[in-house]
Design a protein around this motif. Sequence first.
Motif, PDB file in Angstrom:
ATOM      1  N   ALA A  36      -7.603 -41.678 -62.341  1.00 40.58           N
ATOM      2  CA  ALA A  36      -8.926 -41.476 -61.742  1.00 40.58           C
ATOM      3  C   ALA A  36      -8.946 -41.533 -60.213  1.00 40.58           C
ATOM      4  O   ALA A  36      -9.936 -41.127 -59.613  1.00 40.58           O
ATOM      5  N   LEU A  37      -7.904 -42.023 -59.592  1.00 38.00           N
ATOM      6  CA  LEU A  37      -7.844 -42.120 -58.134  1.00 38.00           C
ATOM      7  C   LEU A  37      -7.321 -40.794 -57.589  1.00 38.00           C
ATOM      8  O   LEU A  37      -6.189 -40.401 -57.875  1.00 38.00           O
ATOM      9  N   TYR A  38      -8.159 -40.092 -56.853  1.00 36.08           N
ATOM     10  CA  TYR A  38      -7.789 -38.775 -56.333  1.00 36.08           C
ATOM     11  C   TYR A  38      -7.426 -38.833 -54.863  1.00 36.08           C
ATOM     12  O   TYR A  38      -7.990 -39.619 -54.105  1.00 36.08           O
ATOM     13  N   PHE A  39      -6.477 -37.977 -54.500  1.00 36.09           N
ATOM     14  CA  PHE A  39      -6.038 -37.825 -53.116  1.00 36.09           C
ATOM     15  C   PHE A  39      -6.124 -36.360 -52.728  1.00 36.09           C
ATOM     16  O   PHE A  39      -6.103 -35.485 -53.584  1.00 36.09           O
ATOM     17  N   ASN A  40      -6.195 -36.114 -51.440  1.00 41.37           N
ATOM     18  CA  ASN A  40      -6.135 -34.753 -50.924  1.00 41.37           C
ATOM     19  C   ASN A  40      -5.475 -34.791 -49.545  1.00 41.37           C
ATOM     20  O   ASN A  40      -5.354 -35.850 -48.931  1.00 41.37           O
ATOM     21  N   ILE A  62       3.665 -23.917 -39.735  1.00 40.09           N
ATOM     22  CA  ILE A  62       4.970 -23.372 -40.152  1.00 40.09           C
ATOM     23  C   ILE A  62       4.825 -22.400 -41.329  1.00 40.09           C
ATOM     24  O   ILE A  62       5.806 -22.070 -41.998  1.00 40.09           O
ATOM     25  N   GLY A  63       3.597 -21.965 -41.571  1.00 41.57           N
ATOM     26  CA  GLY A  63       3.354 -20.960 -42.601  1.00 41.57           C
ATOM     27  C   GLY A  63       3.622 -21.434 -44.017  1.00 41.57           C
ATOM     28  O   GLY A  63       4.041 -20.644 -44.864  1.00 41.57           O
ATOM     29  N   MET A  64       3.334 -22.708 -44.288  1.00 41.12           N
ATOM     30  CA  MET A  64       3.629 -23.252 -45.617  1.00 41.12           C
ATOM     31  C   MET A  64       2.395 -23.761 -46.361  1.00 41.12           C
ATOM     32  O   MET A  64       2.529 -24.436 -47.369  1.00 41.12           O
ATOM     33  N   ARG A  65       1.224 -23.435 -45.896  1.00 42.18           N
ATOM     34  CA  ARG A  65       0.020 -23.872 -46.615  1.00 42.18           C
ATOM     35  C   ARG A  65      -0.429 -22.767 -47.560  1.00 42.18           C
ATOM     36  O   ARG A  65      -1.527 -22.227 -47.468  1.00 42.18           O
ATOM     37  N   THR A  66       0.452 -22.447 -48.510  1.00 43.89           N
ATOM     38  CA  THR A  66       0.179 -21.421 -49.511  1.00 43.89           C
ATOM     39  C   THR A  66       0.756 -21.862 -50.854  1.00 43.89           C
ATOM     40  O   THR A  66       1.714 -22.641 -50.902  1.00 43.89           O
ATOM     41  N   TRP A  67       0.189 -21.336 -51.921  1.00 45.81           N
ATOM     42  CA  TRP A  67       0.734 -21.662 -53.246  1.00 45.81           C
ATOM     43  C   TRP A  67       2.160 -21.135 -53.393  1.00 45.81           C
ATOM     44  O   TRP A  67       2.981 -21.742 -54.081  1.00 45.81           O
ATOM     45  N   ASP A  68       2.470 -20.022 -52.758  1.00 48.86           N
ATOM     46  CA  ASP A  68       3.834 -19.487 -52.826  1.00 48.86           C
ATOM     47  C   ASP A  68       4.852 -20.448 -52.237  1.00 48.86           C
ATOM     48  O   ASP A  68       6.003 -20.504 -52.679  1.00 48.86           O
ATOM     49  N   ALA A  69       4.441 -21.215 -51.227  1.00 44.54           N
ATOM     50  CA  ALA A  69       5.356 -22.139 -50.560  1.00 44.54           C
ATOM     51  C   ALA A  69       5.778 -23.299 -51.463  1.00 44.54           C
ATOM     52  O   ALA A  69       6.811 -23.924 -51.227  1.00 44.54           O
ATOM     53  N   VAL A  70       5.013 -23.570 -52.513  1.00 44.76           N
ATOM     54  CA  VAL A  70       5.348 -24.670 -53.425  1.00 44.76           C
ATOM     55  C   VAL A  70       6.731 -24.456 -54.045  1.00 44.76           C
ATOM     56  O   VAL A  70       7.489 -25.406 -54.246  1.00 44.76           O
ATOM     57  N   ALA A 130      -0.122 -37.067 -61.339  1.00 45.40           N
ATOM     58  CA  ALA A 130       0.286 -35.676 -61.145  1.00 45.40           C
ATOM     59  C   ALA A 130       1.421 -35.532 -60.129  1.00 45.40           C
ATOM     60  O   ALA A 130       1.974 -34.448 -59.979  1.00 45.40           O
ATOM     61  N   VAL A 131       1.781 -36.611 -59.470  1.00 39.96           N
ATOM     62  CA  VAL A 131       2.817 -36.569 -58.435  1.00 39.96           C
ATOM     63  C   VAL A 131       4.207 -36.560 -59.083  1.00 39.96           C
ATOM     64  O   VAL A 131       4.468 -37.312 -60.015  1.00 39.96           O
ATOM     65  N   ILE A 151       2.446 -29.877 -50.031  1.00 33.97           N
ATOM     66  CA  ILE A 151       1.826 -28.541 -50.049  1.00 33.97           C
ATOM     67  C   ILE A 151       0.690 -28.520 -51.063  1.00 33.97           C
ATOM     68  O   ILE A 151      -0.410 -28.044 -50.770  1.00 33.97           O
ATOM     69  N   VAL A 152       0.937 -29.063 -52.240  1.00 35.16           N
ATOM     70  CA  VAL A 152      -0.116 -29.136 -53.262  1.00 35.16           C
ATOM     71  C   VAL A 152      -1.301 -29.949 -52.724  1.00 35.16           C
ATOM     72  O   VAL A 152      -2.458 -29.563 -52.900  1.00 35.16           O
ATOM     73  N   ALA A 153      -1.019 -31.051 -52.039  1.00 38.60           N
ATOM     74  CA  ALA A 153      -2.086 -31.900 -51.494  1.00 38.60           C
ATOM     75  C   ALA A 153      -2.959 -31.150 -50.495  1.00 38.60           C
ATOM     76  O   ALA A 153      -4.164 -31.398 -50.409  1.00 38.60           O
ATOM     77  N   ALA A 154      -2.351 -30.245 -49.747  1.00 40.28           N
ATOM     78  CA  ALA A 154      -3.107 -29.471 -48.762  1.00 40.28           C
ATOM     79  C   ALA A 154      -3.975 -28.402 -49.421  1.00 40.28           C
ATOM     80  O   ALA A 154      -4.925 -27.919 -48.807  1.00 40.28           O
ATOM     81  N   LEU A 155      -3.667 -28.060 -50.648  1.00 40.69           N
ATOM     82  CA  LEU A 155      -4.372 -26.984 -51.340  1.00 40.69           C
ATOM     83  C   LEU A 155      -5.334 -27.463 -52.420  1.00 40.69           C
ATOM     84  O   LEU A 155      -6.261 -26.734 -52.795  1.00 40.69           O
ATOM     85  N   ASP A 156      -5.135 -28.670 -52.939  1.00 37.89           N
ATOM     86  CA  ASP A 156      -5.942 -29.160 -54.048  1.00 37.89           C
ATOM     87  C   ASP A 156      -5.860 -30.683 -54.080  1.00 37.89           C
ATOM     88  O   ASP A 156      -4.927 -31.273 -53.530  1.00 37.89           O
TER      89      ASP A 156
END
Length: 143
Positions: free
Chosen positions: A97-101, A113-121, A25-26, A14-19
């Motif tokens: 330094a290696l970034y993913f998204n 499924i309505g989960m691409r929100t910060w609240d869903a985290v 950070a994982v 979910i975090v990956a989909a938003l930022d």
Amino acid sequence: MFSFPADSYQRQLIVAALDDFTPNAVFPDFFGGQYGANPGVWKQAVMDFLCINLRCGLIEATHRPELSQRRDVRALEVLLTQGDIENGLPTDIVWDALYFNGTEKLNALLEGIGMRTWDAVARGPDSRLISELTNLYANSANS
């Protein structure tokens, strides 16, 4: 079958989909994160997460299109374990330094499924998402 900590994977995807995010950070709470009592177990869990999700096309390396286009898990493993030898970057720098998204595929899955929100985290594991991930991971192991 690929066994994975559903709640941690769900939260990180979910975090990956938003930022964007770095390997460091994982899973900050998984086995205490990079500074916990067992950083080796944490590091392997992060590598497993990155590799399976790159292979499935759910995440991409933001500034390394060659990894994402070929879904080159082996090259990713080398970067994470040996550093970026070509550019003289040691592993600890690569992990910062290696970034993913998230990819469009991940965005569509989470939006469906309505989960691409910060609240869903903060939500517990969603059976629809975990089922989809289980299928994707099983299919990627067979290909």
